[in-house]
Design an enzyme around this catalytic site. Structure first.
Site, PDB file in Angstrom:
ATOM      1  N   ASN A   1      -2.376   0.266   6.662  1.00  0.00           N
ATOM      2  CA  ASN A   1      -1.920  -0.963   7.311  1.00  0.00           C
ATOM      3  C   ASN A   1      -0.985  -1.793   6.413  1.00  0.00           C
ATOM      4  O   ASN A   1      -1.017  -3.015   6.401  1.00  0.00           O
ATOM      5  CB  ASN A   1      -3.116  -1.779   7.820  1.00  0.00           C
ATOM      6  CG  ASN A   1      -4.124  -2.074   6.727  1.00  0.00           C
ATOM      7  OD1 ASN A   1      -3.889  -1.763   5.557  1.00  0.00           O
ATOM      8  ND2 ASN A   1      -5.225  -2.695   7.071  1.00  0.00           N
TER       9      ASN A   1
ATOM     10  N   PHE B   1     -15.745   5.415   5.784  1.00  0.00           N
ATOM     11  CA  PHE B   1     -14.324   5.688   5.512  1.00  0.00           C
ATOM     12  C   PHE B   1     -13.921   5.400   4.061  1.00  0.00           C
ATOM     13  O   PHE B   1     -12.753   5.553   3.697  1.00  0.00           O
ATOM     14  CB  PHE B   1     -13.428   4.893   6.475  1.00  0.00           C
ATOM     15  CG  PHE B   1     -13.644   3.403   6.422  1.00  0.00           C
ATOM     16  CD1 PHE B   1     -13.041   2.622   5.435  1.00  0.00           C
ATOM     17  CD2 PHE B   1     -14.447   2.763   7.362  1.00  0.00           C
ATOM     18  CE1 PHE B   1     -13.233   1.250   5.375  1.00  0.00           C
ATOM     19  CE2 PHE B   1     -14.655   1.384   7.309  1.00  0.00           C
ATOM     20  CZ  PHE B   1     -14.045   0.629   6.309  1.00  0.00           C
TER      21      PHE B   1
ATOM     22  N   ARG C   1      -2.057 -14.289   4.465  1.00  0.00           N
ATOM     23  CA  ARG C   1      -3.034 -13.634   5.334  1.00  0.00           C
ATOM     24  C   ARG C   1      -2.563 -13.680   6.799  1.00  0.00           C
ATOM     25  O   ARG C   1      -2.643 -12.708   7.517  1.00  0.00           O
ATOM     26  CB  ARG C   1      -4.346 -14.382   5.138  1.00  0.00           C
ATOM     27  CG  ARG C   1      -5.552 -13.727   5.643  1.00  0.00           C
ATOM     28  CD  ARG C   1      -6.028 -12.580   4.811  1.00  0.00           C
ATOM     29  NE  ARG C   1      -7.118 -11.935   5.539  1.00  0.00           N
ATOM     30  CZ  ARG C   1      -7.648 -10.782   5.244  1.00  0.00           C
ATOM     31  NH1 ARG C   1      -7.191 -10.076   4.228  1.00  0.00           N
ATOM     32  NH2 ARG C   1      -8.622 -10.276   5.955  1.00  0.00           N
TER      33      ARG C   1
ATOM     34  N   ARG D   1       1.732  -6.309   9.646  1.00  0.00           N
ATOM     35  CA  ARG D   1       1.068  -5.141  10.230  1.00  0.00           C
ATOM     36  C   ARG D   1       1.484  -4.945  11.684  1.00  0.00           C
ATOM     37  O   ARG D   1       1.642  -3.816  12.143  1.00  0.00           O
ATOM     38  CB  ARG D   1      -0.450  -5.303  10.102  1.00  0.00           C
ATOM     39  CG  ARG D   1      -0.939  -5.134   8.665  1.00  0.00           C
ATOM     40  CD  ARG D   1      -2.384  -5.567   8.516  1.00  0.00           C
ATOM     41  NE  ARG D   1      -2.914  -5.287   7.187  1.00  0.00           N
ATOM     42  CZ  ARG D   1      -4.075  -5.748   6.742  1.00  0.00           C
ATOM     43  NH1 ARG D   1      -4.819  -6.521   7.521  1.00  0.00           N
ATOM     44  NH2 ARG D   1      -4.487  -5.447   5.523  1.00  0.00           N
TER      45      ARG D   1
ATOM     46  N   TYR E   1     -12.455  -2.867  -3.498  1.00  0.00           N
ATOM     47  CA  TYR E   1     -13.024  -2.644  -2.166  1.00  0.00           C
ATOM     48  C   TYR E   1     -14.551  -2.558  -2.214  1.00  0.00           C
ATOM     49  O   TYR E   1     -15.163  -1.842  -1.417  1.00  0.00           O
ATOM     50  CB  TYR E   1     -12.417  -1.385  -1.539  1.00  0.00           C
ATOM     51  CG  TYR E   1     -11.001  -1.568  -1.027  1.00  0.00           C
ATOM     52  CD1 TYR E   1     -10.632  -2.715  -0.322  1.00  0.00           C
ATOM     53  CD2 TYR E   1     -10.034  -0.586  -1.219  1.00  0.00           C
ATOM     54  CE1 TYR E   1      -9.341  -2.892   0.158  1.00  0.00           C
ATOM     55  CE2 TYR E   1      -8.730  -0.746  -0.737  1.00  0.00           C
ATOM     56  CZ  TYR E   1      -8.398  -1.902  -0.050  1.00  0.00           C
ATOM     57  OH  TYR E   1      -7.114  -2.068   0.435  1.00  0.00           O
TER      58      TYR E   1
ATOM     59  N   THR F   1      -6.672  -6.515  10.494  1.00  0.00           N
ATOM     60  CA  THR F   1      -6.840  -5.228   9.811  1.00  0.00           C
ATOM     61  C   THR F   1      -6.294  -4.041  10.613  1.00  0.00           C
ATOM     62  O   THR F   1      -5.575  -3.197  10.072  1.00  0.00           O
ATOM     63  CB  THR F   1      -8.339  -4.996   9.506  1.00  0.00           C
ATOM     64  OG1 THR F   1      -8.845  -6.153   8.836  1.00  0.00           O
ATOM     65  CG2 THR F   1      -8.539  -3.775   8.630  1.00  0.00           C
TER      66      THR F   1
ATOM     67  N   LYS G   1       0.833  -1.204   0.000  1.00  0.00           N
ATOM     68  CA  LYS G   1       0.000   0.000   0.000  1.00  0.00           C
ATOM     69  C   LYS G   1       0.874   1.264   0.000  1.00  0.00           C
ATOM     70  O   LYS G   1       2.083   1.191   0.268  1.00  0.00           O
ATOM     71  CB  LYS G   1      -0.925  -0.037   1.221  1.00  0.00           C
ATOM     72  CG  LYS G   1      -1.948  -1.173   1.168  1.00  0.00           C
ATOM     73  CD  LYS G   1      -2.957  -1.050   2.286  1.00  0.00           C
ATOM     74  CE  LYS G   1      -3.987  -2.169   2.207  1.00  0.00           C
ATOM     75  NZ  LYS G   1      -5.066  -1.972   3.210  1.00  0.00           N
TER      76      LYS G   1
ATOM     77  N   HIS H   1      -2.042  -5.261   1.496  1.00  0.00           N
ATOM     78  CA  HIS H   1      -3.281  -6.002   1.290  1.00  0.00           C
ATOM     79  C   HIS H   1      -2.898  -7.448   0.997  1.00  0.00           C
ATOM     80  O   HIS H   1      -1.910  -7.696   0.305  1.00  0.00           O
ATOM     81  CB  HIS H   1      -4.051  -5.439   0.085  1.00  0.00           C
ATOM     82  CG  HIS H   1      -5.109  -6.369  -0.423  1.00  0.00           C
ATOM     83  ND1 HIS H   1      -6.366  -6.435   0.139  1.00  0.00           N
ATOM     84  CD2 HIS H   1      -5.080  -7.311  -1.406  1.00  0.00           C
ATOM     85  CE1 HIS H   1      -7.064  -7.374  -0.497  1.00  0.00           C
ATOM     86  NE2 HIS H   1      -6.307  -7.918  -1.438  1.00  0.00           N
TER      87      HIS H   1
ATOM     88  N   GLU I   1      -8.895 -11.486  -7.608  1.00  0.00           N
ATOM     89  CA  GLU I   1      -7.989 -10.337  -7.463  1.00  0.00           C
ATOM     90  C   GLU I   1      -6.770 -10.456  -8.373  1.00  0.00           C
ATOM     91  O   GLU I   1      -6.323  -9.464  -8.955  1.00  0.00           O
ATOM     92  CB  GLU I   1      -7.561 -10.185  -5.999  1.00  0.00           C
ATOM     93  CG  GLU I   1      -8.721  -9.740  -5.120  1.00  0.00           C
ATOM     94  CD  GLU I   1      -8.342  -9.504  -3.666  1.00  0.00           C
ATOM     95  OE1 GLU I   1      -9.130  -8.872  -2.954  1.00  0.00           O
ATOM     96  OE2 GLU I   1      -7.257  -9.962  -3.230  1.00  0.00           O
TER      97      GLU I   1
HETATM   98  P1  IDP Z   1      -8.283  -6.453   5.328  1.00  0.00           P
HETATM   99  O1  IDP Z   1      -7.376  -5.576   4.502  1.00  0.00           O
HETATM  100  O2  IDP Z   1      -7.643  -6.824   6.644  1.00  0.00           O
HETATM  101  O3  IDP Z   1      -8.800  -7.642   4.571  1.00  0.00           O
HETATM  102  P2  IDP Z   1     -10.908  -5.206   4.985  1.00  0.00           P
HETATM  103  O4  IDP Z   1     -12.016  -5.242   6.005  1.00  0.00           O
HETATM  104  O5  IDP Z   1     -11.079  -5.996   3.741  1.00  0.00           O
HETATM  105  O6  IDP Z   1      -9.567  -5.573   5.761  1.00  0.00           O
HETATM  106  O7  IDP Z   1     -10.694  -3.671   4.618  1.00  0.00           O
HETATM  107  C1  IDP Z   1      -9.881  -3.315   3.528  1.00  0.00           C
HETATM  108  C2  IDP Z   1      -9.039  -2.123   3.924  1.00  0.00           C
HETATM  109  O8  IDP Z   1      -9.883  -1.005   4.236  1.00  0.00           O
HETATM  110  C3  IDP Z   1      -8.203  -2.317   5.190  1.00  0.00           C
HETATM  111  O9  IDP Z   1      -7.012  -3.030   4.950  1.00  0.00           O
HETATM  112  C4  IDP Z   1      -7.949  -0.885   5.596  1.00  0.00           C
HETATM  113  O10 IDP Z   1      -6.934  -0.274   4.797  1.00  0.00           O
HETATM  114  C5  IDP Z   1      -9.299  -0.237   5.267  1.00  0.00           C
HETATM  115  N1  IDP Z   1     -10.200  -0.218   6.415  1.00  0.00           N
HETATM  116  C6  IDP Z   1     -10.918  -1.271   6.914  1.00  0.00           C
HETATM  117  N2  IDP Z   1     -11.645  -0.894   7.991  1.00  0.00           N
HETATM  118  C7  IDP Z   1     -11.388   0.426   8.169  1.00  0.00           C
HETATM  119  C8  IDP Z   1     -11.845   1.407   9.135  1.00  0.00           C
HETATM  120  O11 IDP Z   1     -12.630   1.125  10.047  1.00  0.00           O
HETATM  121  N3  IDP Z   1     -11.329   2.670   8.994  1.00  0.00           N
HETATM  122  C9  IDP Z   1     -10.467   3.024   8.015  1.00  0.00           C
HETATM  123  N4  IDP Z   1     -10.017   2.144   7.090  1.00  0.00           N
HETATM  124  C10 IDP Z   1     -10.468   0.857   7.163  1.00  0.00           C
HETATM  125 MG    MG Z   2     -10.070  -7.637   2.873  1.00  0.00          MG
END
Ligand code: IDP
Ligand code: MG
Length: 155
Positions: free
Chosen positions: A112, A57, A85, A102, A49, A91, A9, A115, A126
């Site tokens: 974070n 957000f 993973r 992370r 996404y 997350t 990222k 991905h 993907e």
């Molecule tokens: P993941 O990346 O751990 O699979 P996802 O729920 O798929 O998590 O969310 C994708 C990305 O969206 C996260 O990696 C993060 O960058 C962002 N994200 C997820 N939840 C939040 C939030 O509550 N606030 C801000 N950004 C978020």
């Molecule tokens: Mg995800």
């Protein structure tokens, strides 16, 4: 062999962490099947996404993901999706366990670091979303027969 998509990222690119994090995956035994740098756009991010489109957000997240070019990699190995993973961590970087990417490099929920595809089905979609067939490579890494035991090599 399974394939998974990793995105380094914008925060990983800006902080110069791409090489270090890629090395972790390579040292674990995951091999690079494809890799490139790309500037993501709204269309790509709406699709990638899609599950977050209604979240408050979402606009901030897409702005962040477009802020600088990202590095995309397809990593290959036995159970690559699950391994990547687990190496990624949860997350919220502040809750991610030390030893995860992370958990070792992140302090943020949004920013974070990487991905990683969350399931075999998602990974297939993907990889196809971001890589053309000619950008992906089949080869055997020199340590393949050492990394895996004989009965594990065809999984
Ligand atoms: P993941 O990346 O751990 O699979 P996802 O729920 O798929 O998590 O969310 C994708 C990305 O969206 C996260 O990696 C993060 O960058 C962002 N994200 C997820 N939840 C939040 C939030 O509550 N606030 C801000 N950004 C978020
Ligand atoms: Mg995800």
């Amino acid at each position: 062999m399974e394939r998974t998509l990793i995105i380094f990222k914008p925060d990983a690119v800006q902080r110069g962490l791409v090489g270090k994090i890629l090395a972790r995956f390579e040292e674990r035994g995951l091999q690079i099947a494809g890799m490139k740098m790309e500037q993501l756009n709204d269309d790509m991010l709406q699709e990638h996404y899609a599950h977050l489109r209604d979240k408050p957000f979402f606009a901030k997240l897409t702005r962040f993901m477009k802020s600088v070019p990202v590095v995309l990699a397809v990593l290959e190995g036995v159970e690559a999706v699950d391994i990547a993973r687990k190496m990624c961590g949860v997350t919220n970087s502040r809750e991610a366990l030390p030893g995860t990417i992370r958990g070792d490099y992140g302090m943020s929920v949004q920013s974070n670091v990487i991905h990683a595809s969350d399931s075999k089905e998602t990974a297939k979609k993907e990889v196809a979303r971001f890589f053309a067939a000619k950008e992906l490579f089949h080869y055997e890494r020199a340590d393949f027969h050492t990394v895996y035991a004989e009965d594990e090599r065809n999984k």
